[in-house]
Design an enzyme around this catalytic site. Structure first.
Site, short mmCIF file in Angstrom:
data_model
loop_
_atom_site.label_atom_id
_atom_site.label_comp_id
_atom_site.label_asym_id
_atom_site.label_seq_id
_atom_site.Cartn_x
_atom_site.Cartn_y
_atom_site.Cartn_z
N HIS A 1 0.85 -1.19 0.00
CA HIS A 1 0.00 0.00 0.00
C HIS A 1 0.88 1.24 0.00
CE1 HIS A 1 -3.51 -2.30 1.89
NE2 HIS A 1 -2.50 -3.07 2.24
N GLU B 1 2.46 -0.96 4.45
CA GLU B 1 2.25 0.43 4.03
C GLU B 1 3.61 1.08 3.78
OE1 GLU B 1 -0.54 1.99 3.49
OE2 GLU B 1 -2.13 1.04 4.68
#
Length: 200
Positions: A40, A122
């Site tokens: 992400h 992330e």
């Protein structure tokens, strides 16, 4: 600067990363082996880097008055297993043995509920600017550690499991560079072949 070295311990925590446990997690279904690694991007506020806001969001302690954008995040209860900062520093929020809340409504290769069988990483960034060299280096080292510990067969982006709803890690994430860094790490010798990725 020396490349980071990571090791996943028996509890699913990464030695070499900073640990900041999030309450936003739960147990995976008993039959759900980890087979997918999801990449992400995230920045809070959007396109601004640094500061405590991402960790605060994952810990449910975000100051919603600190920026106008944050007001829309009040109802969110989210997390990821890992965050890679712009400087390459890695923070872990959820044991990789457990289910973090990062993918949302999602499907991969016909399987729904990707949180059940994925690990979420992330990378601090956005859809509008390149990622830093230190981030690719840390991502490769972390991926290597995870591939040695879990039966991961696929690497993908949030955009691939929630098309039309999510766009990250976005057009500036270099999948070819990511694959090449894994090839250089010797993972072919470790696992026989690299996991499938969105690029050939």
């Amino acid at each position: 600067m020396a490349a980071a070295v990571f090791n996943i311990n028996a509890g699913g925590w990464c030695e070499g990363a900073r640990w900041a446990p999030s309450p936003n997690c739960d147990a995976r279904p008993p039959e759900a082996a980890v087979s997918l690694l999801l990449v992400h991007n995230i920045s809070l506020p959007p396109d601004e880097f640094g500061g405590p806001y991402i960790a605060d969001l994952f810990a449910n302690r975000l100051d919603y008055e600190a920026h106008p954008y944050f007001d829309q995040l009040r109802s969110l209860r989210v997390s990821a297993h890992f965050l890679i900062g712009r400087d390459g520093a890695v923070t872990q929020f959820v044991s990789a043995d457990d289910r973090a809340w990062h993918a949302g409504v999602s499907v991969y290769a016909g399987r729904e509920r990707c949180n059940d069988f994925s690990i979420g990483i992330e990378v601090e960034g956005s859809d509008f600017r390149p990622f830093d060299e230190a981030q690719y280096s840390a991502l490769a080292a972390l991926t290597e550690a995870l591939l040695k510990h879990y039966p991961i067969t696929d690497l993908a982006g949030h955009e691939h499991v929630a098309p039309g709803r999510k766009t990250d890690p976005g057009p500036y994430f270099d999948w070819v560079r990511y694959r090449e860094s894994l090839c250089r790490s010797g993972l072919r010798q470790v696992n026989g072949a690299l996991p499938r990725m969105p690029i050939a």
